[in-house]
Design a protein around this motif. Structure first.
Motif, PDB file in Angstrom:
ATOM      1  N   ALA A  83       0.804  -1.237   0.000  1.00 39.17           N
ATOM      2  CA  ALA A  83       0.000   0.000   0.000  1.00 39.17           C
ATOM      3  C   ALA A  83       0.831   1.280   0.000  1.00 39.17           C
ATOM      4  N   VAL A  84       2.085   1.181  -0.406  1.00 37.26           N
ATOM      5  CA  VAL A  84       2.949   2.364  -0.443  1.00 37.26           C
ATOM      6  C   VAL A  84       2.815   3.117  -1.769  1.00 37.26           C
ATOM      7  N   LEU A  85       2.431   2.416  -2.822  1.00 38.50           N
ATOM      8  CA  LEU A  85       2.511   2.982  -4.160  1.00 38.50           C
ATOM      9  C   LEU A  85       1.134   3.225  -4.769  1.00 38.50           C
ATOM     10  N   ASN A  86       0.293   3.964  -4.063  1.00 36.82           N
ATOM     11  CA  ASN A  86      -1.009   4.321  -4.635  1.00 36.82           C
ATOM     12  C   ASN A  86      -0.833   5.094  -5.935  1.00 36.82           C
ATOM     13  N   THR A  87       0.261   5.834  -6.060  1.00 31.73           N
ATOM     14  CA  THR A  87       0.552   6.592  -7.280  1.00 31.73           C
ATOM     15  C   THR A  87       1.459   5.812  -8.237  1.00 31.73           C
ATOM     16  N   GLY A  88       1.683   4.531  -7.970  1.00 25.72           N
ATOM     17  CA  GLY A  88       2.444   3.686  -8.878  1.00 25.72           C
ATOM     18  C   GLY A  88       3.951   3.827  -8.716  1.00 25.72           C
ATOM     19  N   HIS A  89       4.658   2.924  -9.373  1.00 24.66           N
ATOM     20  CA  HIS A  89       6.123   2.988  -9.381  1.00 24.66           C
ATOM     21  C   HIS A  89       6.596   4.153 -10.251  1.00 24.66           C
ATOM     22  N   ARG A  90       7.480   4.941  -9.724  1.00 22.80           N
ATOM     23  CA  ARG A  90       8.205   5.956 -10.490  1.00 22.80           C
ATOM     24  C   ARG A  90       7.274   6.932 -11.233  1.00 22.80           C
ATOM     25  N   HIS A  91       6.290   7.437 -10.533  1.00 22.62           N
ATOM     26  CA  HIS A  91       5.413   8.417 -11.179  1.00 22.62           C
ATOM     27  C   HIS A  91       6.257   9.616 -11.622  1.00 22.62           C
ATOM     28  N   PRO A  92       6.106  10.071 -12.859  1.00 26.73           N
ATOM     29  CA  PRO A  92       6.972  11.147 -13.381  1.00 26.73           C
ATOM     30  C   PRO A  92       6.978  12.402 -12.510  1.00 26.73           C
ATOM     31  N   ARG A  93       5.824  12.800 -11.996  1.00 24.04           N
ATOM     32  CA  ARG A  93       5.771  14.008 -11.171  1.00 24.04           C
ATOM     33  C   ARG A  93       6.593  13.836  -9.898  1.00 24.04           C
ATOM     34  N   ILE A  94       6.518  12.653  -9.307  1.00 22.74           N
ATOM     35  CA  ILE A  94       7.261  12.394  -8.074  1.00 22.74           C
ATOM     36  C   ILE A  94       8.755  12.311  -8.360  1.00 22.74           C
ATOM     37  N   MET A  95       9.120  11.664  -9.454  1.00 17.75           N
ATOM     38  CA  MET A  95      10.530  11.583  -9.845  1.00 17.75           C
ATOM     39  C   MET A  95      11.120  12.977 -10.064  1.00 17.75           C
ATOM     40  N   GLN A  96      10.369  13.837 -10.714  1.00 16.83           N
ATOM     41  CA  GLN A  96      10.831  15.204 -10.972  1.00 16.83           C
ATOM     42  C   GLN A  96      11.000  15.988  -9.680  1.00 16.83           C
ATOM     43  N   ALA A  97      10.072  15.797  -8.746  1.00 14.82           N
ATOM     44  CA  ALA A  97      10.154  16.512  -7.472  1.00 14.82           C
ATOM     45  C   ALA A  97      11.387  16.093  -6.672  1.00 14.82           C
ATOM     46  N   ILE A  98      11.667  14.786  -6.661  1.00 16.80           N
ATOM     47  CA  ILE A  98      12.845  14.288  -5.942  1.00 16.80           C
ATOM     48  C   ILE A  98      14.122  14.793  -6.606  1.00 16.80           C
ATOM     49  N   ALA A  99      14.160  14.750  -7.931  1.00 21.63           N
ATOM     50  CA  ALA A  99      15.347  15.206  -8.671  1.00 21.63           C
ATOM     51  C   ALA A  99      15.613  16.684  -8.404  1.00 21.63           C
ATOM     52  N   ALA A 100      14.554  17.499  -8.371  1.00 22.66           N
ATOM     53  CA  ALA A 100      14.730  18.923  -8.117  1.00 22.66           C
ATOM     54  C   ALA A 100      15.274  19.165  -6.714  1.00 22.66           C
ATOM     55  N   GLN A 101      14.784  18.398  -5.732  1.00 22.53           N
ATOM     56  CA  GLN A 101      15.287  18.568  -4.367  1.00 22.53           C
ATOM     57  C   GLN A 101      16.735  18.094  -4.250  1.00 22.53           C
ATOM     58  N   LEU A 102      17.099  17.061  -5.004  1.00 20.95           N
ATOM     59  CA  LEU A 102      18.488  16.571  -4.998  1.00 20.95           C
ATOM     60  C   LEU A 102      19.471  17.665  -5.403  1.00 20.95           C
ATOM     61  N   GLU A 103      19.018  18.563  -6.259  1.00 24.38           N
ATOM     62  CA  GLU A 103      19.879  19.647  -6.708  1.00 24.38           C
ATOM     63  C   GLU A 103      20.080  20.707  -5.626  1.00 24.38           C
ATOM     64  N   ARG A 104      19.243  20.681  -4.587  1.00 24.19           N
ATOM     65  CA  ARG A 104      19.319  21.717  -3.547  1.00 24.19           C
ATOM     66  C   ARG A 104      20.036  21.195  -2.298  1.00 24.19           C
ATOM     67  N   PHE A 105      19.465  20.202  -1.615  1.00 24.90           N
ATOM     68  CA  PHE A 105      20.128  19.547  -0.482  1.00 24.90           C
ATOM     69  C   PHE A 105      19.359  18.283  -0.158  1.00 24.90           C
TER      70      PHE A 105
END
Length: 421
Positions: free
Chosen positions: A50-72
């Motif tokens: 029940a962790v992946l209600n939005t599915g594996h590797r949803h593009p919006r979530i991947m983009q959000a994580i990638a953007a935060q990786l660029e900051r800290f």
């Protein structure tokens, strides 16, 4: 690398206490599909429990994580805070079905959220006692295990447990326990085991997870609210598994006409990133002293970024509505198979938190064997399913709410064949 080789390495490198269901190893995933290291595809109706209600590797979530990786990636919020934590707390405060001024604290795991909710309730009331229910699951930490209402495999060999934890029967038609009986047992608990004036909290799952996807009856929730109001007890809803669209509402408590005081959440909150939260009435949430809540990784910025994206995705893709539609289709499909599969005794649940319970057609006794056989046949055909229930005789369906319709239909065809066999 072959699956058999990895299994051999796992048996030597990791303890048996970490139980593993599948004998294949994930290599990559997309939405509702997993591919193992040998290239075989599986439809994932477990979704990381029940962790992946939005599915594996949803593009919006991947983009959000990638953007935060660029900051800290980390500061520890309690040392150097960040805006995204505050704005996520603000969003959750406004989304939970609790009226008035709310506050939210972020943590890492569901068990952490549950333990901190108990801490908050104890600090607020000055009391120690906590009541949970038979069939409940609240985590694998020491306090989580004590609250959990299932011995095997969660409690075996791990006692003694924290004191002042009590259990009452959870109402369930399939287990022959009515709301009236459950509330009577709770009243009897106050007479025989603990003075209600010593009870800090009652914690309940709106739909029991490990307990077999048993929805709490509406009159039971009303009864609990009345008891809590009468005795000054904090009412806690454990929505770790039910939250973020699974039941057709953002939170399962929205199905009821009463409010709780605190809600715990985790799992699908951050779409696969480790994040949990406790949200509730500000006067209760403010009870612990500064430093009493927190954790080094609590509210990790990558997970917080993912959670913002999850909330956006659920709203924009109307995943609560999709949960209702997929769940209705699944229930109708399963009900249509009950004649050809006499062991399928009951289909129940809310939204897309659906369960199929199996019992021996001759005796009516719970049949874990039937559930396991269906699970095994489905897995052989490439469909990943989970079992649950006090007797292990229930299959639960936890597909991503983003699953493509064609893939969902194909999975139902596999399920039909597995039940027929």
């Amino acid at each position: 690398m072959k699956n058999i080789e990895l299994n051999q390495r796992r048996s030597l490198a990791t303890p048996r206490g970490v139980g593993v269901m599948c004998d294949f190893y994930a290599d990559r995933a997309e939405n509702a599909t997993l591919w193992d290291v040998e290239g075989r595809a599986y439809t994932d109706f477990a979704a990381g429990i029940a962790v992946l209600n939005t599915g594996h590797r949803h593009p919006r979530i991947m983009q959000a994580i990638a953007a935060q990786l660029e900051r800290f990636t980390h500061t520890c919020y309690q040392v150097v805070p960040y805006q995204s934590y505050v704005s996520l707390a603000e969003r959750i405060n406004g989304l939970v079905p609790i009226k008035g001024l709310n506050k939210t604290a972020l943590f890492t795991t569901g068990a952490e959220a549950v333990e901190n909710a108990i801490k908050i309730a104890r600090a607020h009331t000055g009391r120690a006692g906590v009541i949970a229910f038979s069939g409940a699951f609240h985590g694998r930490t020491l306090l989580g295990m004590a609250l959990t209402g299932k011995v095997v495999p969660y409690k075996v060999g791990f006692g003694p447990f924290p004191s002042d934890i009590y259990h009452a029967p959870f109402p369930s038609a399939s287990h022959g326990v009515t709301t009236e009986q459950a509330l009577y047992a709770l009243d009897n608990l106050f007479k025989s085991d603990i003075d209600p004036q010593r009870v800090a909290a009652i914690i309940v799952e709106p739909v029991q997870g490990e307990g077999g996807f048993q929805p709490a009856p509406a009159d039971f929730m009303r009864g609990l609210r009345a008891i809590c109001d009468k005795h000054g007890i904090v009412m806690i809803a454990d929505e770790v598994q039910t939250g973020f669209g699974r039941t057709g509402k953002l939170f399962a408590m929205s199905h009821y006409d009463v409010e709780v005081d605190l809600i715990t959440m985790a799992k699908s909150l951050a779409g696969g990133m480790p994040l949990s939260a406790v949200c509730g009435r500000a006067a209760i949430m403010d009870a612990p002293l500064p430093g009493g809540l927190g954790g080094t990784y609590a509210g990790n910025p990558l997970a917080v970024a993912a959670a913002h994206a999850v909330i956006d995705t659920i709203a924009e893709e109307q995943l609560c509505e999709r949960a209702e539609a997929l769940g209705a289709q699944l229930r109708q499909h399963l009900d249509g198979l009950r004649k050809q599969c006499p062991a399928l005794a009951e289909v129940r649940g809310l939204g897309s938190m659906i369960a199929a319970e199996f019992r021996d057609p001759a005796t009516g006794a719970p049949s874990a064997d039937h559930a396991k056989r269906v699970q095994s046949r489905a897995l052989e055909a490439g469909l990943v399913l989970l079992t649950c229930g006090t007797h292990g005789n229930v299959i639960r369906f936890l597909y991503p709410l983003t699953v493509p319709q064609a893939q969902f239909d194909a999975a139902l065809a596999v399920l039909t064949q597995a039940l027929a066999e």
